[in-house]
Write an enzyme that holds these catalytic residues in place. Structure first.
Site, PDB file in Angstrom:
ATOM      1  N   TYR A  77       0.816  -1.230   0.000  1.00  0.00           N
ATOM      2  CA  TYR A  77       0.000   0.000   0.000  1.00  0.00           C
ATOM      3  C   TYR A  77       0.840   1.265   0.000  1.00  0.00           C
ATOM      4  CZ  TYR A  77      -0.278  -0.219   5.278  1.00  0.00           C
ATOM      5  OH  TYR A  77      -0.057  -0.282   6.609  1.00  0.00           O
ATOM      6  N   GLU A  78       0.141   2.370  -0.162  1.00  0.00           N
ATOM      7  CA  GLU A  78       0.788   3.694  -0.285  1.00  0.00           C
ATOM      8  C   GLU A  78       1.737   3.716  -1.491  1.00  0.00           C
ATOM      9  OE1 GLU A  78      -0.569   5.806   2.026  1.00  0.00           O
ATOM     10  OE2 GLU A  78       0.319   7.313   0.696  1.00  0.00           O
TER      11      GLU A  78
END
Lengths: 592, 592
Positions: free
Chosen positions: B434-435
């Protein structure tokens, strides 16, 4: 939901283009012509893809349950088991006189890969039966063999290996389970064993436990361990099931993965057992089948990577995101499939080039086991014994890494249970641990296999590599992409061996601190060797005008990737090894 | 059950011995003297160890549940949340005018590590509030700031980031969520967002969603995306909660890990929202806080490794198995603790040397963010922007690997849920995804950060390294173990940069095919640089007669390990990079 396509074509390439099995002098191999192996592989592949694989997620979600001493396997496992048993797959490579099919172990390895890819938790039940049956066949009395082994090969009974206790796993000399001799020649077995895969379940009528235990007043430590056969139900003379033995499953382990396989605490409360083989020689009996057992775990490593990879490729072809930097490949769509992006390809090729190399190495290992067993070839026995810890350690480490890469290729979906890839990561993780942790494999390699007979086996390995390079001289197509990198990597391995010889003899810590890196270094050289051989075989096939040119060209290109992007890891491992033990041993235990 | 001891001492070393924060010219830093930071770290450490960590396994086992649109978090999370909020931890580094504590971001990073180690799933709820509040503080109108931000810093309201949709994650230009302008200046938001962490839960009174959406008739693609604030309850003018907005959680994702954090499908059904910042400049607003957001994920990588490592060390000291090859260390016991074995140490030191280097790098990043924000230092801004993808990608990849190593150190126990280490592996896995997946980080690095302003930032990085080496000349204790390897590694990084410059300008694929390896190569050089700096700082402390000599000696020894056993990886990455794009791009999509 993941899907699975058995890689029959790639296996056929190995069997026929690379190892040319039907031309082999190994007894039993001449029957393995292309159409015969195709038929066997297709049939096994159907079971793997249609029967076992759909149950993989069921097994993961449901797990096993223990109620009143009864372990229930996930829905569908029993039906699948019976189908496997009825198809004769349980004893495929076993002695026909004991109910087996008498096929080469190589073929068993090939189909075992399919079953492992499709459903590792399920395949473990079957794999352990094979291991236990082989051990009994090798060390049991004629009566024991007749009593137990055919029922196991029929899949009516299963088998287990009971080694670990709560206070000892690696260090089996600490075993406490007791075996007290009885007047009738039997023993009363008392103690607790843990992490017993398939220790109790509902797939079969009877479970044949092989148990390591200690006979009172025997030698201390590892030299006082004996092996016993301890069935769940005591068989009557007519083969029917008699009395329930005094053993039970005391609990199931909650685990990270392989939920479909019951990992049992087994309590032996004065259970009746019989000695297998010689008194106090239990470890030796257990170790006879070590090569097969460890190769089957090595297989699990790349088999999980294979199914993970297949599903990552499907995703990468279908997921539309971003544009090819060299120009849109799907101009009418909102974006290009992510397989156009170099970093996605880097990810997929790291997997693909590992898996195909690993498959070749595992098949070579199985071929050498056949050569040793069927021809009594001691050199093959020594070579495969040297390579087994490399296969087990390297292929399971890299197989796990490949599953993680496949998961990464899916982005956020990779983390969801729905996509199913994360299960492969969780399941593959255990292969690095059981059947001797990979750290233990590296010690077996460096402490035992490497120095055996003055290093004869590794010298033979180097000779094989050198011989191959020599034979291929003048093959310009092979030189830059394959022979040169193989030569360089092999040199790194030799340098590491020399370092151990020189520094390790002064201080064993210098060898032990580099054992893990040596295992990986050896793994890379082995896969590099396999790739060079596969590339040459592919070039030969192309020269002979092979029909499916694209298959062989892809093989060569994948090999080039391995040689240029994976094999240089040998330099890193050599640097780590030759940095020695000082920085490893410098800290006191309290300073960590 | 795992335990956790906050590494206060190691953080104090970084703050005071390495970065000498109280002597810094960054506004707000002079208050950070040893006793002040000790007090803050001790207090945060208590919450982490006593409140959050015991809930970590609870969160994993229970997960979150969705019933009639209501998401329930695991038992105890609400009480812990209130304790965190009452302690003022939610807005520790935020603007005091908006209800924050005004502390440096560096201090927030330090305590954030503790919270992340103790309970990653829990800390994510808090971390996202900080990110959303910072974004509103930077881009919202005065009214928006006053309406939302103080309540978020008080922990009464939380916040989310809504980017991903089912058909797009990385490629946000494909976003379909619509924002239709209304006469009163508000917008009606309609669409579906997925993978929204903390999208719905029971910890707070209100949830402030920041949503990327498209205003009709705007530019296509990424240039037509705007940012909106879309609260769960519309706030009244007096700050009380008004009408329930037309948005709801449509489902929870089943995931591999971070079960305690609710990953939501969010449906916006004509919800009322307000534009944040300029129309069509939503991506820019979202990216303002990118450095902080990505650094906080980098932190998660090594924070999970830290707690995993701590528990592996406990196991290695307590588990008795085998004997020290140089002589029994525990002769009265049945065996020696496994920490005597070189390969177990190799495993633990790979973790320890990574974690401590990673912590230094993350702290350096946070210090540069403070320098940029508080002093307006553009060079610091450029340097940290260059390093952020390296930190996010490298520290989460290696943090996950370290968790896997810790798990391995426990042998069979590592695979059981009871020992608890396997949770760290499952939780840490998401940080690589993620990110911005780590592949995307590598593209950000090579495609955007590296060439920015003619490569000015990486030139500054090389100058820093060279300057450090120059300053340290004549320091013989530092030379062989630290300066020489750092110089060699830095040379590899420069060579990779040159390769991209020369070959990548002819064919961008040559750069893109090496982006991931460049990120890792850069990560190793960065950690090598941190280790050289830490070693010098430790030597200085020893020369000044530091009380706890053993701490500093251990630090130097751990650094030596990193330099000799990890840093040589730069050569492998360089070899992979300079092998170019041909073997990566050679296969057709159908040949994988």
């Amino acid at each position: 939901m993941p899907a699975y396509t058995p890689p029959v074509k790639d296996q056929q390439f190995l069997l026929h283009d690379l190892f040319k099995v039907s031309e082999s002098d190994i007894p039993g191999y001449k029957d393995l012509d292309r159409s015969f192996t195709a038929a066997v592989l297709e049939e096994a592949g159907k079971i793997a893809a249609n029967v076992l694989q759909p149950l993989n997620v069921v097994g993961d979600m449901q797990g096993c349950s223990l109620e009143n001493g009864v372990v229930r396997t996930p829905d569908g496992f029993k039906t699948a088991w019976d189908e496997m048993a009825n198809g004769g797959w349980m004893g495929l490579a076993a002695d026909p006189e004991l109910g087996g099919q008498g096929m080469p172990y190589l073929l068993n390895t090939a189909v075992g890969e399919f079953f492992s890819s499709a459903n590792m938790a399920f395949q473990m039940y079957a794999g352990l039966v094979q291991g236990a049956a082989l051990t009994l066949a090798a060390h049991g009395s004629d009566e024991q063999k007749a009593t137990y082994v055919p029922s196991m090969h029929e899949g009516r009974w299963s088998g287990t290996m009971n080694l670990t206790e709560p206070h000892c796993g690696t260090d089996l000399g600490l075993i406490r389970t007791k075996a007290e001799p009885q007047d009738d020649g039997s023993y009363r077995i008392s103690g607790q064993k843990i992490w017993i895969s398939g220790g109790e379940h509902d797939l079969v009528e009877n479970i044949v436990h092989l148990v390591l235990a200690r006979i009172p007043d025997g030698p201390e430590g590892i030299k006082g361990i004996s092996l016993f056969v301890v069935p769940k139900f005591l068989p009557n003379e007519d083969g029917s099931l008699g009395e329930r033995n005094r053993l039970s499953c005391g609990g199931l382990e909650e685990k990270m993965g392989i939920h479909g396989n019951a990992t049992c605490v087994m309590n032996y409360d004065g259970a009746t057992g019989w000695l297998v083989g010689e008194m106090h020689k239990g470890m030796r009996a257990m170790f006879t089948m070590m090569n097969e057992a460890r190769l089957s775990v090595a297989l699990q490593g790349y088999a999980q990577a294979e199914i993970a990879y297949q599903n990552a490729v499907v995703f990468a072809r279908e997921r539309l995101q971003g544009r090819d930097v060299t120009g849109a490949k799907n101009p009418d769509g909102p974006a290009d499939p992510v397989i156009v992006h170099p970093d996605v390809r880097r990810n997929l090729l790291d997997q693909k080039s590992f898996i195909e190399g690993a498959r070749a190495l595992a098949f070579w290992g199985a071929e050498m086991i056949d050569r040793a067993r069927r021809k009594g070839d001691e050199e093959a026995e020594a070579m495969v014994s040297l390579l087994i810890p490399v296969m087990k350690g390297f292929l399971t480490d890299k197989g796990f890494e490949a599953c993680v890469l496949a998961q990464q290729a899916l982005g956020g979906s990779g983390f969801t249970r729905e996509a199913g890839i994360e299960q492969f990561v969780r399941d593959a993780r255990i292969a690095m641990i059981y059947e001797g942790t990979n750290g233990i494999q590296s010690l077996d390699l460096v402490g035992r296999k490497l120095p055996a007979k003055g290093g004869k086996a590794i010298m033979s390995f180097f000779e094989l590599v050198k011989g191959f390079i020599r034979e291929s001289e003048g093959n310009e197509a092979l030189k830059a992409g394959f022979l040169d990198p193989l030569k360089a990597a092999s040199k790194d391995l030799q340098a590491a061996g020399m370092y151990f010889l020189q520094e390790g003899s002064k201080n064993p810590l210098h060898a032990l601190a580099g054992s893990y890196d040596f295992m990986h270094l050896f793994g890379h050289v082995s896969l590099g060797f396999m790739w060079a051989r596969m590339a040459r075989a592919s070039m030969e096939a192309l020269e002979l005008g092979a029909e499916d040119a694209e298959y062989y060209e892809t093989k060569i290109m994948t090999g080039r990737y391995y040689m240029s992007r994976q094999l240089p890891a040998t330099g890193l491992h050599l640097a780590r090894i030759t940095s020695g033990a000082d920085s490893v041993m410098g800290l006191g235990a309290e300073s960590f």
